[in-house]
Design a protein around this motif. Structure first.
Motif, PDB file in Angstrom:
ATOM      1  N   CYS A 105      30.563  29.160 -11.322  1.00  0.00           N
ATOM      2  CA  CYS A 105      31.688  28.776 -10.481  1.00  0.00           C
ATOM      3  C   CYS A 105      30.983  27.858  -9.336  1.00  0.00           C
ATOM      4  O   CYS A 105      31.792  26.864  -9.052  1.00  0.00           O
ATOM      5  CB  CYS A 105      32.476  30.063 -10.065  1.00  0.00           C
ATOM      6  SG  CYS A 105      33.705  29.770  -8.646  1.00  0.00           S
ATOM      7  N   ARG A 129      29.043  22.511 -15.939  1.00  0.00           N
ATOM      8  CA  ARG A 129      29.943  22.513 -15.047  1.00  0.00           C
ATOM      9  C   ARG A 129      29.690  23.436 -13.716  1.00  0.00           C
ATOM     10  O   ARG A 129      29.222  24.519 -14.003  1.00  0.00           O
ATOM     11  CB  ARG A 129      31.344  22.856 -15.368  1.00  0.00           C
ATOM     12  CG  ARG A 129      32.459  22.446 -14.242  1.00  0.00           C
ATOM     13  CD  ARG A 129      33.600  23.604 -14.409  1.00  0.00           C
ATOM     14  NE  ARG A 129      33.430  24.914 -13.810  1.00  0.00           N
ATOM     15  CZ  ARG A 129      34.026  25.466 -12.781  1.00  0.00           C
ATOM     16  NH1 ARG A 129      35.100  24.803 -12.390  1.00  0.00           N
ATOM     17  NH2 ARG A 129      33.663  26.543 -12.114  1.00  0.00           N
ATOM     18  N   LYS A 134      33.588  23.947  -3.169  1.00  0.00           N
ATOM     19  CA  LYS A 134      34.639  25.003  -3.593  1.00  0.00           C
ATOM     20  C   LYS A 134      35.870  24.973  -3.008  1.00  0.00           C
ATOM     21  O   LYS A 134      35.977  24.989  -1.715  1.00  0.00           O
ATOM     22  CB  LYS A 134      33.916  26.200  -3.666  1.00  0.00           C
ATOM     23  CG  LYS A 134      32.898  26.794  -4.568  1.00  0.00           C
ATOM     24  CD  LYS A 134      33.049  26.083  -5.870  1.00  0.00           C
ATOM     25  CE  LYS A 134      33.987  26.844  -6.797  1.00  0.00           C
ATOM     26  NZ  LYS A 134      34.125  26.543  -8.031  1.00  0.00           N
ATOM     27  N   PRO A 135      36.966  25.001  -3.748  1.00  0.00           N
ATOM     28  CA  PRO A 135      38.417  25.093  -3.304  1.00  0.00           C
ATOM     29  C   PRO A 135      38.643  26.688  -3.102  1.00  0.00           C
ATOM     30  O   PRO A 135      38.990  27.347  -4.034  1.00  0.00           O
ATOM     31  CB  PRO A 135      39.463  24.383  -4.197  1.00  0.00           C
ATOM     32  CG  PRO A 135      38.613  24.472  -5.540  1.00  0.00           C
ATOM     33  CD  PRO A 135      37.208  24.626  -5.230  1.00  0.00           C
ATOM     34  N   GLN A 185      36.185  16.569 -11.961  1.00  0.00           N
ATOM     35  CA  GLN A 185      37.394  17.624 -11.857  1.00  0.00           C
ATOM     36  C   GLN A 185      38.272  17.685 -10.861  1.00  0.00           C
ATOM     37  O   GLN A 185      37.785  17.342  -9.671  1.00  0.00           O
ATOM     38  CB  GLN A 185      36.711  18.887 -11.936  1.00  0.00           C
ATOM     39  CG  GLN A 185      37.666  20.370 -11.953  1.00  0.00           C
ATOM     40  CD  GLN A 185      36.799  21.532 -12.124  1.00  0.00           C
ATOM     41  OE1 GLN A 185      35.857  21.504 -12.917  1.00  0.00           O
ATOM     42  NE2 GLN A 185      37.391  22.763 -11.696  1.00  0.00           N
ATOM     43  N   GLY A 187      40.516  20.183  -9.087  1.00  0.00           N
ATOM     44  CA  GLY A 187      40.953  21.703  -9.045  1.00  0.00           C
ATOM     45  C   GLY A 187      42.551  21.825  -9.004  1.00  0.00           C
ATOM     46  O   GLY A 187      43.517  21.104  -8.612  1.00  0.00           O
ATOM     47  N   SER A 188      43.011  23.030  -9.362  1.00  0.00           N
ATOM     48  CA  SER A 188      44.420  23.337  -9.345  1.00  0.00           C
ATOM     49  C   SER A 188      45.294  23.136  -8.078  1.00  0.00           C
ATOM     50  O   SER A 188      46.238  22.522  -8.067  1.00  0.00           O
ATOM     51  CB  SER A 188      44.545  24.968  -9.404  1.00  0.00           C
ATOM     52  OG  SER A 188      44.501  25.277 -10.826  1.00  0.00           O
ATOM     53  N   ARG A 189      44.518  23.537  -7.035  1.00  0.00           N
ATOM     54  CA  ARG A 189      45.214  23.359  -5.700  1.00  0.00           C
ATOM     55  C   ARG A 189      45.472  21.989  -5.246  1.00  0.00           C
ATOM     56  O   ARG A 189      46.173  21.621  -4.528  1.00  0.00           O
ATOM     57  CB  ARG A 189      44.728  24.310  -4.648  1.00  0.00           C
ATOM     58  CG  ARG A 189      44.619  25.590  -4.905  1.00  0.00           C
ATOM     59  CD  ARG A 189      43.601  26.610  -4.353  1.00  0.00           C
ATOM     60  NE  ARG A 189      43.567  28.064  -4.717  1.00  0.00           N
ATOM     61  CZ  ARG A 189      42.910  28.292  -5.967  1.00  0.00           C
ATOM     62  NH1 ARG A 189      42.593  27.325  -7.010  1.00  0.00           N
ATOM     63  NH2 ARG A 189      42.929  29.789  -6.321  1.00  0.00           N
ATOM     64  N   LYS A 210      43.098  19.934 -13.858  1.00  0.00           N
ATOM     65  CA  LYS A 210      43.598  21.417 -13.846  1.00  0.00           C
ATOM     66  C   LYS A 210      45.037  21.335 -13.407  1.00  0.00           C
ATOM     67  O   LYS A 210      45.472  20.720 -12.419  1.00  0.00           O
ATOM     68  CB  LYS A 210      42.532  22.391 -13.082  1.00  0.00           C
ATOM     69  CG  LYS A 210      41.321  22.480 -13.578  1.00  0.00           C
ATOM     70  CD  LYS A 210      40.472  23.442 -13.133  1.00  0.00           C
ATOM     71  CE  LYS A 210      40.432  24.596 -13.886  1.00  0.00           C
ATOM     72  NZ  LYS A 210      39.633  25.780 -13.548  1.00  0.00           N
ATOM     73  N   ARG A 240      45.028  26.614 -16.746  1.00  0.00           N
ATOM     74  CA  ARG A 240      44.030  27.571 -16.073  1.00  0.00           C
ATOM     75  C   ARG A 240      44.755  28.937 -15.856  1.00  0.00           C
ATOM     76  O   ARG A 240      44.393  29.606 -14.930  1.00  0.00           O
ATOM     77  CB  ARG A 240      43.068  27.025 -15.199  1.00  0.00           C
ATOM     78  CG  ARG A 240      44.246  26.164 -14.021  1.00  0.00           C
ATOM     79  CD  ARG A 240      44.719  27.085 -13.153  1.00  0.00           C
ATOM     80  NE  ARG A 240      44.061  27.717 -12.068  1.00  0.00           N
ATOM     81  CZ  ARG A 240      44.433  28.671 -11.205  1.00  0.00           C
ATOM     82  NH1 ARG A 240      45.641  29.139 -11.531  1.00  0.00           N
ATOM     83  NH2 ARG A 240      43.826  29.161 -10.421  1.00  0.00           N
ATOM     84  N   HIS A 275      39.533  31.617 -15.424  1.00  0.00           N
ATOM     85  CA  HIS A 275      40.512  31.766 -14.352  1.00  0.00           C
ATOM     86  C   HIS A 275      41.847  32.422 -14.726  1.00  0.00           C
ATOM     87  O   HIS A 275      42.654  32.779 -14.131  1.00  0.00           O
ATOM     88  CB  HIS A 275      40.720  30.359 -13.491  1.00  0.00           C
ATOM     89  CG  HIS A 275      39.435  30.005 -12.705  1.00  0.00           C
ATOM     90  ND1 HIS A 275      38.288  29.303 -13.348  1.00  0.00           N
ATOM     91  CD2 HIS A 275      38.973  30.193 -11.561  1.00  0.00           C
ATOM     92  CE1 HIS A 275      37.240  29.096 -12.317  1.00  0.00           C
ATOM     93  NE2 HIS A 275      37.710  29.838 -11.322  1.00  0.00           N
ATOM     94  N   MET A 299      36.792  25.613 -21.052  1.00  0.00           N
ATOM     95  CA  MET A 299      36.027  25.708 -19.937  1.00  0.00           C
ATOM     96  C   MET A 299      35.776  27.069 -19.486  1.00  0.00           C
ATOM     97  O   MET A 299      36.846  27.600 -19.218  1.00  0.00           O
ATOM     98  CB  MET A 299      36.767  24.762 -18.660  1.00  0.00           C
ATOM     99  CG  MET A 299      36.062  24.547 -17.578  1.00  0.00           C
ATOM    100  SD  MET A 299      36.460  24.919 -16.337  1.00  0.00           S
ATOM    101  CE  MET A 299      36.060  26.330 -15.557  1.00  0.00           C
ATOM    102  N   GLU A 301      33.313  30.107 -17.228  1.00  0.00           N
ATOM    103  CA  GLU A 301      32.458  30.293 -16.094  1.00  0.00           C
ATOM    104  C   GLU A 301      31.196  31.037 -16.793  1.00  0.00           C
ATOM    105  O   GLU A 301      31.489  32.068 -17.282  1.00  0.00           O
ATOM    106  CB  GLU A 301      33.108  30.720 -14.795  1.00  0.00           C
ATOM    107  CG  GLU A 301      33.822  29.756 -14.149  1.00  0.00           C
ATOM    108  CD  GLU A 301      34.226  30.171 -12.815  1.00  0.00           C
ATOM    109  OE1 GLU A 301      34.487  29.365 -12.194  1.00  0.00           O
ATOM    110  OE2 GLU A 301      34.473  31.236 -12.595  1.00  0.00           O
TER     111      GLU A 301
END
Ligand code: PEP
Ligand code: MN
Length: 336
Positions: A105, A129, A134-135, A185, A187-189, A210, A240, A275, A299, A301
């Motif tokens: 992660c 990865r 990091k979010p 990448q 990220g989701s957010r 994502k 995810r 996730h 993907m 972790e």
């Protein structure tokens, strides 16, 4: 989709043929003549959006069909996207072996990422990865080591001939991340952070996008369109999990969306079961389900010492378990 019929068409027969092809007719309008034929006027059939994937030319060939009109798509570049994306020497998409993107992660230190890379390389993983930025939901949680982590990640990947996958969390670090990443990448957010999507698109790198935990499939495709319209070399979508109602699993892995992207939109799609479910013992079964649904890989972790991970340890696999997972997925793809 609107299908216009010829004046002498047998409307009921055309509907039967369309239904046999798996199309769902949402409404029928007849300009005149209510006795089964469109006599005296032209009938139009509206096909609901959730119908089966069909080739419009096959519909044109049905006796009685005059024309087939497709609504203007809001994501023409996604619609025209090739079925694969190439990242260095790795091809992701339909018709090739499932790919495994794996790593911790967070990149926690140079020794950590070297050790994880060595063991993942031994497990056959080609895409490494790790999070440098990091979010995190909490501002007090570990935010990643930033630029030094990018250097450690790149060095570890180069040592083992692997490709780097990592994400910028804000526009400010896009250029920097693009210098180190082979696959950027999102990220989701950040799936709907449009200024970030534009900036990442402009780097012309391929992107792993994502899905936001609350995005509709259409919003996800439109985020892909942002990237492509600003220059991204290709987009690999990554499911995810969306936010569900049950905290027993971290998220609700939406394999229906995966099947939709793989089989209807025909774009490369990966699944992140780590996730998606949030616990390592369920990662393998969900990875298998992902491939069965049409995903082109996963993907996951992975950490050299999952119990000591600075983030997401509960869902991290040991590198050797990633090897077992890779073998299971390859066997599925080979029909074993
Ligand atoms: C991650 O990939 O480490 C991550 C934070 O995932 P997501 O953006 O899907 O929450
Ligand atoms: Mn994580």
């Amino acid at each position: 989709m609107i299908i216009s019929l010829k004046v002498d068409a047998d409307v009921e027969r055309v509907i039967r043929e369309l239904t046999a092809k798996g199309l769902w007719i949402a409404s029928v309008s007849r300009a005149a003549g209510q006795d089964g034929a469109a006599r005296g006027g032209i009938a139009q059939l509206t096909v609901a959006e959730h119908s089966a994937h069909v080739v419009p030319s096959e519909l044109d060939a049905i006796p009685g069909v005059a024309s087939v009109a497709l609504p203007d798509s809001l994501h023409p570049r996604v619609d025209a996207h090739p079925p694969t994306v190439t990242v260095g020497d790795v091809v992701i998409g339909a018709g090739v072996a499932p790919v495994i993107v794996a790593g911790p992660c967070s990149v926690e230190g140079e020794d950590q990422i070297l050790e994880v890379a060595r063991r993942l390389h031994g497990a056959g993983v080609k895409l490494l990865r790790g999070g440098a930025f990091k979010p995190r939901s909490s501002p007090y949680a570990f935010q990643g080591h930033g630029e030094p982590a990018l250097k450690w990640l790149r060095r570890a990947a180069d040592r083992y001939g692997m490709r780097v996958v990592t994400e910028p969390v804000g526009e400010a670090e896009v250029e920097l991340v693009a210098e180190y990443a082979d696959l950027v990448q999102i990220g989701s957010r950040n799936m709907q952070c449009f200024s970030l999507l534009k900036a990442v698109g402009k780097t012309k790198r391929p992107v792993m996008l994502k899905r936001s935990m609350s995005a509709t499939i259409e919003e996800w495709l439109l985020a892909g369109e942002y990237l492509l319209s600003h220059g991204a070399a290709g987009v690999v979508f990554c499911e995810r999990g969306v936010r569900g109602f049950d905290p027993k699993t971290r998220n609700l892995l939406d394999l229906g969306a995966v099947a939709m992207l793989a089989h209807v939109h025909r774009v490369p799609v990966l699944v992140d079961p780590s996730h998606g479910v949030g616990r390592r013992d369920l990662v393998l079964p969900l990875a298998r389900a992902a491939i069965a649904a049409g995903a082109s890989g996963v993907m996951v972790e992975a950490h050299h010492e999952p119990g000591a991970a600075l983030s997401d340890g509960a869902q991290a696999l040991a590198p050797e378990a990633v090897g077992d997972l890779a073998r299971a997925l390859l066997a599925m793809a080979g029909g074993a």
